[in-house]
Design a protein around this motif. Structure first.
Motif, PDB file in Angstrom:
ATOM      1  N   THR A 263       0.765  -1.232   0.000  1.00 58.91           N
ATOM      2  CA  THR A 263       0.000   0.000   0.000  1.00 58.91           C
ATOM      3  C   THR A 263       0.798   1.286   0.000  1.00 58.91           C
ATOM      4  O   THR A 263       0.485   2.201  -0.732  1.00 58.91           O
ATOM      5  N   ASP A 264       1.775   1.392   0.850  1.00 61.50           N
ATOM      6  CA  ASP A 264       2.228   2.740   1.085  1.00 61.50           C
ATOM      7  C   ASP A 264       3.215   3.311   0.100  1.00 61.50           C
ATOM      8  O   ASP A 264       4.317   2.804  -0.044  1.00 61.50           O
ATOM      9  N   HIS A 265       2.813   4.381  -0.570  1.00 67.92           N
ATOM     10  CA  HIS A 265       3.827   5.056  -1.349  1.00 67.92           C
ATOM     11  C   HIS A 265       3.992   6.496  -0.889  1.00 67.92           C
ATOM     12  O   HIS A 265       4.277   7.372  -1.658  1.00 67.92           O
ATOM     13  N   ARG A 266       3.799   6.731   0.401  1.00 71.54           N
ATOM     14  CA  ARG A 266       4.138   8.076   0.822  1.00 71.54           C
ATOM     15  C   ARG A 266       5.518   8.013   1.437  1.00 71.54           C
ATOM     16  O   ARG A 266       5.743   7.315   2.402  1.00 71.54           O
ATOM     17  N   PHE A 270       6.048   7.837   7.677  1.00 71.27           N
ATOM     18  CA  PHE A 270       5.823   6.971   8.820  1.00 71.27           C
ATOM     19  C   PHE A 270       6.183   7.774  10.054  1.00 71.27           C
ATOM     20  O   PHE A 270       7.244   8.355  10.121  1.00 71.27           O
TER      21      PHE A 270
ATOM     22  N   ASN B 516      -3.975   9.430  -3.759  1.00 72.82           N
ATOM     23  CA  ASN B 516      -3.102   9.885  -2.689  1.00 72.82           C
ATOM     24  C   ASN B 516      -3.860  10.587  -1.587  1.00 72.82           C
ATOM     25  O   ASN B 516      -3.271  11.009  -0.613  1.00 72.82           O
ATOM     26  N   PHE B 536      -4.857  10.196   3.463  1.00 74.19           N
ATOM     27  CA  PHE B 536      -4.294   9.137   2.655  1.00 74.19           C
ATOM     28  C   PHE B 536      -5.267   7.994   2.412  1.00 74.19           C
ATOM     29  O   PHE B 536      -5.944   7.561   3.309  1.00 74.19           O
ATOM     30  N   MET B 537      -5.304   7.527   1.164  1.00 74.15           N
ATOM     31  CA  MET B 537      -6.150   6.388   0.792  1.00 74.15           C
ATOM     32  C   MET B 537      -7.625   6.674   0.975  1.00 74.15           C
ATOM     33  O   MET B 537      -8.400   5.765   1.176  1.00 74.15           O
ATOM     34  N   SER B 557      -8.168  -0.448   4.063  1.00 76.85           N
ATOM     35  CA  SER B 557      -6.796  -0.367   3.592  1.00 76.85           C
ATOM     36  C   SER B 557      -5.816  -0.785   4.672  1.00 76.85           C
ATOM     37  O   SER B 557      -4.627  -0.662   4.508  1.00 76.85           O
ATOM     38  N   MET B 559      -4.612   0.566   7.037  1.00 79.54           N
ATOM     39  CA  MET B 559      -4.082   1.716   7.776  1.00 79.54           C
ATOM     40  C   MET B 559      -5.161   2.754   7.964  1.00 79.54           C
ATOM     41  O   MET B 559      -5.676   3.289   6.999  1.00 79.54           O
TER      42      MET B 559
END
Lengths: 328, 689
Positions: A263-266, A270, B516, B536-537, B557, B559
């Motif tokens: 999932t994470d593309h930022r 974190f 995004n 986000f998401m 998701s 998160m």
């Protein structure tokens, strides 16, 4: 607060520990070499070579002379902090996971993972004053009732009378340190719902904080195992730490390491979240890591803290005066 | 079974009833042992009049004939009784079929059949099912007037109580995990207040009716409609087994349900079954069955909703698209308007005006350019084409109606050159409410820009377009205000955007980058950005029906799942974290009952109204802050207790600890705030008068 980036590990970080005086920072990572840094400027002092597997945990003696590390190469090693020399190696038949010196540093508790037919277990070893006299026998071995589940952390209770452990079965247990008998256990409603990943003791050993993949961190009384506080985070928790100075707790986490790519593309998003210990409310966060945070540690003087991530970086933060004036 | 029997039986079998987990008992499929399941009891057939003879028909009016002295002639299911005295047939016979359906079919086919004999008068067969005869014979000779049930005023029947909430809150429904929950959006208290929560309320999804009166839930046997403000009792059930999709007409008069069955033989078309019910009575008005081809146009799969309803409250017409035809039905008779469909060659898309009975249709280009593409507006019920326009070199087009039916925008993709290599886009905008419906052509500044999104301002005269190249296209705003021209208001360059969400009241909009989760709150009147937020998401972004709040939903998701409520200025009001959120939808509001003049009046005198509400708001804020303080005080005290306990223990253990450590324990760190007075300075400032 500008962080100091310390890149010394090539693989994800697993654990961070300050020494009692707060001038040394020890970092463990999956790249086999625990590293010693200066805690004020982040300069690297040296590394401890000898392990053949990921190093999961470490602890340093009160006088900062001895370091003990637990590793996936099925050994826990004793090192001389200053020279980097390996003093002794405890051999096990499965990977060693968590290590902790007792009060007075005469004993150490080491946990081992389940491996093939071996169940996970807690070992207590005597640490000799003189490394020459060191023997490898265990004073006590406690087999985990939930044998196939890993014990992620085991620490000494106040006055070394008890051992507190927590792991994959989400249950915290208090064991008698002399006999190995199970004294207390958290019950399902109150306790964590998923793997307990991390544990941090308070400065006076009266309470401790646990973090779990169920996206919460909980504060417990160390003697009675009563649940005192619960902090909810939006993400699975990998690491927790308590400030020795103010009533803050820090929680770090992120996607479970195996699921990160989905999932994470930022980048740089974190964060280590700060919560008011008493009110259980979020007061702020420190972003910057490129991957989930796996390790957190507060400097014993409470003026700085460091975080280690899946990205292999250790970030050292010195608080500026605003931090000490935070009011909700 | 009576309870007594159960105990006795259990005792006989040696089963301890307290050990039995009744919930785990699973009945064999098909058998229900006479226990009605909770879903089924509502779907009882009225004609549940099984006599066991359902498969027998009686054929009457047969010619009487002489026959041998046999009591009853029986041959392969046909039995014809004979009067033994007169040795004549009695004039009727019984025919037994294998199944009830066959018997009924036979009855339909033969009832009224002319059986003529040479030289004799026509004999018309009267055929009845056995059940019919039984029923007719058992009918009460005397007619009893139907009893009137006393009228019980049912409070739950006032379906509009939710609109009268004194705090003017909106409701929304959230489906997360197995739960379905309806809550009030209480922004004064910065939380949502749950109204009704049910596990497994619906099998698949829920939907609000367009005016917000009902909540439609889907179940295996069919669809149920629940209403009210707080109870959501099921009001009416509509039988349609294995229903998949549902649609409600804009005036909430009719409910359309859809079910499709994939065929057993792979090459056969999917069978589609659509039923239209009257919402209030639950009566099936009309059904449509057929293969999937009949409900879609060549090259396109069945898109839901298949039946498009005309705008307005009375739901008078609905239309469906088929190959070369548009079928418009009227709801008076539920049959085709004028008894026939409109033949429009190669029509691929139709779209009703949201307010008038005007249907817009699009016919693509044919014959490689010889017959140009065409957009036409057809007035119903007259079926007169009030406006049409030919478009050349068109590859595709899409139609967008403005919410008041004032304008129709047709996005046209054209081939740049004869060779059909590049695509240019533009808009043809019809001013529908003006005389002769003038059409204006709008071309983007850069013709080759790809148009990504288009949105009309609800109830307004503006629209927004996202055009250009992803990931940073441009966003332009245009206005139709000046007659005869489409004027550009502004172009925002290189925005991270792929979706547009206008507030339902117009004026404000959100420019969003969905993947995004970047949301930009934009005020179109002042052409300024009010706030940019990060969520986000966020997969869904929904304005509430009043245009005051926006809900963003992060679905499944892992998160930070849940939903977030923002004010229209972009401030995060509160969030609720919930695992596995599948669906979030606001309860729609019916259009305001105030006339336009009344609305203007309220707006002018707003200050008076505002005072009262501000007072209320302040009161609530006071209350909240006091509650918060109280809570903190209590927590603080609790914590003090713990700390003191620990300190005491720590002291007691001091000696033991020192022994372990083998040294004197140092004093632990102590945190002290020292205030230092640096300087006191007095300065006289002169006032220049």
């Amino acid at each position: 607060m500008r962080p100091i980036l310390m890149k010394g590990h090539e693989r994800p970080l697993t654990f961070l520990r300050y020494n009692r005086d707060g001038d040394m920072l020890f970092s463990c990572a999956k790249d086999h070499t625990p590293t010693l840094w200066y805690a004020d400027n982040g300069e690297r002092h040296g590394t401890y070579r000898g392990h053949n597997g990921a190093v999961w945990c470490c602890d340093v003696s009160r006088d900062s002379s001895r370091l003990i590390t637990g590793s996936a190469d099925q050994t826990a090693k004793l090192w001389d902090v200053k020279t980097g020399q390996q003093l002794f190696s405890f051999k096990f038949s499965s990977p060693a996971r968590s290590v902790d010196f007792s009060v007075g540093d005469k004993l150490a508790v080491i946990t081992t993972d389940p491996f093939m037919e071996r169940t996970s277990a807690i070992h207590v070893k005597r640490i000799a004053e003189d490394p020459q006299d060191q023997v490898s026998d265990s004073v006590l071995v406690i087999e985990n009732p939930e044998g196939r589940k890993r014990i992620n952390r085991a620490v000494w209770g106040p006055l070394n009378q008890t051992i507190v452990s927590g792991g994959e079965d989400a249950v915290l247990r208090i064991w008698d340190a002399e006999t190995g008998k199970l004294l207390k256990e958290t019950d399902k409603e109150v306790g964590h719902k998923q793997t307990i990943t991390s544990l941090c003791k308070s400065a006076d050993d009266s309470h401790f904080l646990t973090g779990s993949l169920d996206k919460t961190a909980k504060l417990w009384d160390m003697r009675t195992l009563a649940l005192i506080k619960t902090y909810t985070s939006g993400v699975p928790v990998n690491a927790v730490s308590m400030s020795p100075l103010l009533d803050h707790v820090v929680i770090g986490g992120g996607q479970d390491a195996s699921a990160v790519t989905t999932t994470d593309h930022r980048a740089g998003n974190f964060e280590a979240k700060f919560y008011d210990k008493i009110l259980q409310e979020e007061i702020g966060g420190v972003k910057g890591h490129f991957g989930p945070i796996n390790a957190l540690a507060f400097n014993p003087d409470g003026r700085s803290f460091s975080s280690g991530g899946e990205d292999g970086y250790v970030r050292l933060h010195h608080f500026d005066s605003d931090y000490f004036n935070i009011r909700i | 079974m009576a309870v007594l029997d159960l105990d006795a039986r259990a005792a006989k079998l040696g089963i301890d009833l307290s050990q039995v987990d009744f919930n785990s008992v699973i009945l064999p499929p098909g058998e229900n042992f006479g226990f009605e399941s909770d879903d089924e009891d509502v779907y009882e057939d009225e004609e549940d009049f099984e006599t066991g003879f359902g498969n027998i028909i009686v054929v009457d009016q047969l010619p009487v004939d002489n026959f041998k002295k046999v009591e009853l002639i029986k041959e392969d299911g046909l039995s014809m009784p004979v009067d033994s005295d007169t040795s004549k047939t009695l004039g009727y016979c019984f025919i037994e079929f294998n199944t009830r359906q066959e018997a009924e079919k036979a009855k339909e086919k033969t009832n009224g059949y002319h059986l003529s004999k040479r030289g004799e008068s026509d004999i018309i067969l009267a055929v009845y099912t056995f059940d019919d005869i039984e029923r007719l014979m058992n009918m009460n000779e005397e007619w009893e007037p139907p009893q009137t049930k006393p009228y019980v005023p049912n409070e739950t029947m006032n379906l509009h109580t939710w609109l009268t909430d004194e705090k003017a809150r909106d409701q929304f429904v959230v489906r997360c995990g197995p739960d379905t929950e309806v809550s009030w959006n209480d922004t004064r208290h910065l939380k949502s207040e749950s109204v009704h929560k049910l596990q497994n309320w619906t099998e698949s999804l829920v939907q609000w009716s367009p005016l917000g009166t009902y909540l439609v839930t889907l179940h295996k046997p069919g669809v149920a409609v629940c209403g009210g403000a707080t109870n959501f009792k099921p009001l009416v059930h509509y039988k349609h087994p294995m229903v998949k999709l549902v649609d409600v007409s804009p005036g909430e008069n009719y409910l359309v349900t859809y079910n499709s069955q994939t065929p057993n033989i792979p090459h056969d078309a999917t069978q589609v079954d659509i039923k239209i019910f009257d919402v209030k009575s639950g009566r099936l008005m009309r059904g449509f069955q057929g293969s999937a081809d009949e409900f879609s146009v060549e090259g396109y799969s069945v898109s839901w909703p298949v039946f498009k309803w005309a705008g307005g409250r009375d739901d008078r017409y609905f239309a469906r698209l088929r190959k070369n035809t548009i079928s418009v039905y009227e709801t008076e008779t539920f049959s085709l308007l004028d008894k026939r469909s409109m033949k429009v060659d190669n029509v691929v898309d139709i779209c009703w005006s949201p307010t008038d009975y005007i249907l817009a249709l699009f016919v693509p280009e044919l014959d490689d350019g010889n017959q140009p593409a065409r957009v036409a507006l057809v007035q119903l019920p007259s079926k007169v084409e009030i406006r049409q326009k030919n478009l050349f070199n068109v590859s595709d087009c899409k139609m967008y109606w403005q919410s008041n039916g004032d304008y129709l925008a047709v996005k046209v993709d054209r081939y740049g050159s004869k060779s059909k290599k590049s695509i240019e886009s533009g808009f043809e905008i019809f001013r529908v409410k003006e005389k002769d419906i003038p059409v204006e052509v709008l071309e983007l500044d850069n013709k080759k820009d790809k148009i990504i999104e288009f949105a009309w301002e609800p109830k307004g005269q503006r629209f927004a377009v996202i055009h250009g190249d992803l990931p940073r296209p441009d966003v332009s705003f245009y206005s139709m205000q000046t007659p005869g021209r489409v004027s550009k208001l502004v172009t925002l360059k290189a925005k991270q955007a792929n979706a547009l969400f206008w507030s339902p009241t117009g004026k404000h909009m959100i420019i969003a980058d969905r993947l995004n989760g970047k949301l930009e709150f934009y005020n179109v009147d002042t052409l300024m950005t009010m706030a940019t937020v990060d969520n986000f998401m966020a997969t869904d972004i929904k304005w509430d029906p009043t245009g005051r709040y926006v809900a963003t939903v992060v679905t499944s998701s892992v998160m930070e799942d849940g939903f977030y409520i923002w004010s229209l200025y972009g401030k995060l009001l509160y969030r609720t974290l919930k695992e596995q959120v599948f669906q979030f939808s606001w309860r729609p509001r019916p259009p305001s009952l105030l006339s336009e003049e009344k609305e203007k009046e309220v707006k002018m005198n707003l200050r008076q109204y505002v005072e009262r509400y501000e007072e209320e708001d302040e009161d609530v804020l006071d209350l909240l802050s006091r509650q918060e303080e109280e809570k903190r005080r209590v927590m603080g005290e609790e914590w003090e207790m713990w700390i003191n306990k620990w300190k005491k223990l720590h002291e007691e253990e001091k000696l033991q600890r020192q022994n372990l450590l083998g040294e004197e324990e140092e004093e632990e760190y102590c945190y002290e705030t020292v205030e230092e007075l640096i300087d006191v300075c007095e300065e006289v400032v002169s006032l220049e008068l």
